[in-house]
Design a protein around this motif. Structure first.
Motif, mmCIF file in Angstrom:
data_model
loop_
_atom_site.group_PDB
_atom_site.id
_atom_site.type_symbol
_atom_site.label_atom_id
_atom_site.label_comp_id
_atom_site.label_asym_id
_atom_site.label_seq_id
_atom_site.Cartn_x
_atom_site.Cartn_y
_atom_site.Cartn_z
ATOM 1 N N GLY A 3 -9.635 -26.642 -28.147
ATOM 2 C CA GLY A 3 -10.242 -25.906 -29.253
ATOM 3 C C GLY A 3 -11.536 -25.241 -28.791
ATOM 4 N N GLY A 4 -12.061 -24.339 -29.605
ATOM 5 C CA GLY A 4 -13.229 -23.553 -29.206
ATOM 6 C C GLY A 4 -14.416 -24.375 -28.753
ATOM 7 N N ILE A 5 -14.751 -25.441 -29.497
ATOM 8 C CA ILE A 5 -15.872 -26.304 -29.136
ATOM 9 C C ILE A 5 -15.491 -27.217 -27.988
ATOM 10 C CG2 ILE A 5 -17.426 -28.121 -29.958
ATOM 11 C CD1 ILE A 5 -17.047 -26.942 -32.804
ATOM 12 N N GLY A 6 -14.326 -27.832 -28.072
ATOM 13 C CA GLY A 6 -13.887 -28.764 -27.045
ATOM 14 C C GLY A 6 -13.751 -28.125 -25.680
ATOM 15 N N GLU A 7 -13.329 -26.857 -25.644
ATOM 16 C CA GLU A 7 -13.136 -26.159 -24.374
ATOM 17 C C GLU A 7 -14.431 -25.637 -23.778
ATOM 18 O OE1 GLU A 7 -10.431 -23.041 -25.369
ATOM 19 O OE2 GLU A 7 -8.938 -24.445 -26.162
ATOM 20 N N ASN A 8 -15.409 -25.301 -24.624
ATOM 21 C CA ASN A 8 -16.556 -24.525 -24.156
ATOM 22 C C ASN A 8 -17.908 -25.215 -24.207
ATOM 23 O OD1 ASN A 8 -15.036 -22.002 -23.706
ATOM 24 N ND2 ASN A 8 -14.740 -22.048 -25.922
ATOM 25 N N SER A 9 -18.046 -26.282 -24.989
ATOM 26 C CA SER A 9 -19.367 -26.896 -25.143
ATOM 27 C C SER A 9 -19.479 -28.186 -24.332
ATOM 28 C CB SER A 9 -19.673 -27.184 -26.618
ATOM 29 O OG SER A 9 -20.968 -27.747 -26.728
ATOM 30 N N SER A 10 -20.071 -28.075 -23.147
ATOM 31 C CA SER A 10 -20.282 -29.258 -22.308
ATOM 32 C C SER A 10 -21.264 -30.220 -22.966
ATOM 33 C CB SER A 10 -20.794 -28.835 -20.934
ATOM 34 O OG SER A 10 -22.022 -28.133 -21.028
ATOM 35 N N MET A 45 -16.476 -31.198 -40.143
ATOM 36 C CA MET A 45 -16.163 -29.894 -39.552
ATOM 37 C C MET A 45 -17.226 -28.863 -39.908
ATOM 38 S SD MET A 45 -12.044 -29.935 -40.250
ATOM 39 C CE MET A 45 -11.803 -31.351 -41.317
ATOM 40 N N GLY A 46 -16.967 -27.609 -39.528
ATOM 41 C CA GLY A 46 -17.940 -26.549 -39.756
ATOM 42 C C GLY A 46 -18.320 -26.394 -41.212
ATOM 43 N N THR A 47 -17.303 -26.222 -42.067
ATOM 44 C CA THR A 47 -17.574 -26.062 -43.500
ATOM 45 C C THR A 47 -16.784 -27.059 -44.346
ATOM 46 O OG1 THR A 47 -15.804 -24.407 -43.790
ATOM 47 C CG2 THR A 47 -17.996 -23.578 -43.196
ATOM 48 N N ARG A 48 -16.046 -27.970 -43.704
ATOM 49 C CA ARG A 48 -15.240 -28.948 -44.432
ATOM 50 C C ARG A 48 -15.875 -30.330 -44.306
ATOM 51 N NH1 ARG A 48 -9.554 -27.239 -41.625
ATOM 52 N NH2 ARG A 48 -9.887 -24.981 -41.740
ATOM 53 N N SER A 49 -15.702 -31.128 -45.344
ATOM 54 C CA SER A 49 -16.390 -32.412 -45.431
ATOM 55 C C SER A 49 -15.845 -33.459 -44.481
ATOM 56 C CB SER A 49 -16.285 -32.953 -46.859
ATOM 57 O OG SER A 49 -14.925 -33.219 -47.190
ATOM 58 N N GLY A 50 -14.539 -33.403 -44.179
ATOM 59 C CA GLY A 50 -13.915 -34.544 -43.531
ATOM 60 C C GLY A 50 -13.710 -35.649 -44.543
ATOM 61 N N GLY A 54 -12.898 -27.378 -33.208
ATOM 62 C CA GLY A 54 -13.302 -26.017 -33.505
ATOM 63 C C GLY A 54 -13.984 -26.029 -34.845
ATOM 64 N N ASN A 55 -14.057 -24.884 -35.510
ATOM 65 C CA ASN A 55 -14.623 -24.880 -36.860
ATOM 66 C C ASN A 55 -13.817 -25.809 -37.762
ATOM 67 O OD1 ASN A 55 -16.558 -23.814 -38.803
ATOM 68 N ND2 ASN A 55 -14.773 -22.841 -39.764
#
Length: 398
Positions: A328-335, A238-243, A210-211
């Protein structure tokens, strides 16, 4: 003879810019309604509440300036209906409880004092979570409040995974690998248990994308390793985090730019990741921009590369892989993102069916794929309600 009135459990999930909540009948656990205040702090903050059939009960745009305002509007909405809903407990997702608190437990003044002491471990999450707890305690002084810790799922990781190679004095102060998204991972493992009778024998990677994004490697039904460490800033891009970053990068930023700890935290938490690369952190917006924007393409490539790399690392650490779950939001929805992450991972047995993937099928791997690749929608609020019910049951038995 009069019927015993229904009792309810409220699950509260405090995010970085949202406050989600669900009301469940307590026996058996069954959803009554769910809602959220989203984009807290923005002029277009929204309160939306739906019943169990997804009919909209409330849809209001307003400026909810902070988490206190969000909590209060939810409390007001509930209070106006409290004659219908007898609350027996309120469960709160707590991102970090320090090394001492892992299992769900009743919130006391002593526990809140402990959480205050550990704010330095999660400065972007714990202060708001404590505010929300205080708000609900004030509104419902006679209702049990239960803390459900996001770190609990990872409590049994091996010492060589959990401990950093630093002097012991730092570990004694709570410096260790905690891992996060644990309530989501617990829910996914429960769902998998419904399908696999010998789940403990499986080597599993759960990708909560997700984000905020992380992955967990699971062996014998327990967390073996995870990508986030002491804080939710580590691991995947991540969306706004560096990792993950080379420690030398942090020293460079501190020495060359004289950043304060607060400024460094803000940089790594709110202005890094996909946002730093492309100016945008939303995955769907980046996908829409990609054909005409080289920065969006670079951000997407970086995200998928990061995810692919960690799947390979975790699979190697476990000595193999049987199940890969996207949630998560991306994992569930973005093929599209799932496809790009899984591409060229056939060497570890991952071979997805492109048509099933496009259709968001629960099982997106081919029949010939050695690794079962699944898409499972997570439900942290339901997991919180189940954890709370377990605490209440133990309290009754004791």
């Amino acid at each position: 003879m009069t019927d015993t009135p229904d009792t309810y459990i409220l699950a509260v999930n405090c995010g970085s810019s949202s406050l989600k909540f669900c009301l469940y009948r307590s026996a058996p656990i069954q959803i009554e309604f769910s809602g959220a205040v989203s984009t807290i702090g923005a002029d277009n903050s929204r309160l939306e509440i739906k019943d169990s059939a997804f009919n909209i009960l409330e849809n209001r745009v307003a400026h909810f300036k902070d988490m206190d305002a969000a909590a209060n509007v939810i409390i007001d909405w509930l209070k106006n209906r409290q004659h219908r809903y007898q609350l027996v407990a309120i469960g709160h997702r707590i991102v970090q409880g320090g090394p001492e608190h892992r299992q769900p437990k009743k919130i006391t003044d002593e526990l809140l004092q402990t959480l205050h002491r550990y704010i330095y471990l999660a400065p972007n999450h714990l202060p708001d979570e404590i505010k929300v707890i205080r708000a609900f305690q004030s509104a419902y002084p006679d209702t049990a409040q239960i803390a459900c810790f996001d770190t609990s799922f990872h409590r049994d990781m091996p010492s060589y995974v959990q401990n950093y190679p630093l002097p012991a004095e730092y570990k004694d102060k709570g410096l260790m690998k905690y891992g996060f998204h644990g309530i989501s991972y617990q829910y996914i493992m429960q769902k998998l248990a419904d399908e696999y009778s010998a789940l403990a024998a499986q080597k599993i990677i759960i990708a909560h994308l997700g984000n905020g994004a992380s992955m967990a490697a699971v062996i014998n039904g327990s967390s073996f390793d995870t990508t986030m460490g002491m804080s939710p800033m580590g691991g995947l891009v991540m969306g706004t985090r560096s990792g993950d970053l080379d420690p030398g990068v942090l020293l460079y930023l501190l020495n060359q730019y004289q950043l304060s700890p607060t400024e460094l935290d803000d940089l790594l938490s709110n202005h890094s990741g996909l946002k730093a690369i492309a100016g945008v952190s939303d995955m769907q917006e980046l996908l829409d921009m990609e054909p005409d924007d080289i920065r969006a393409k670079e951000a997407l490539t970086t995200f998928c590369y990061s995810a692919k790399k960690f799947i390979g690392m975790l699979a190697a650490a476990m000595g193999g892989l049987d199940i890969l779950v996207f949630t998560g939001g991306i994992g569930e929805n973005s093929s599209v993102i799932r496809d790009r992450i899984c591409r060229d991972l056939d060497f570890i047995g991952i071979d997805i069916d492109k048509e099933k993937n496009l259709e968001n099928d629960p099982l997106i791997s081919k029949q010939t794929s050695r690794v079962s690749v699944r898409v499972i929608k997570t439900n942290e609020e339901l997991m919180i309600a189940n954890l709370v019910a377990g605490v209440l049951d133990r309290a009754v038995k004791n």
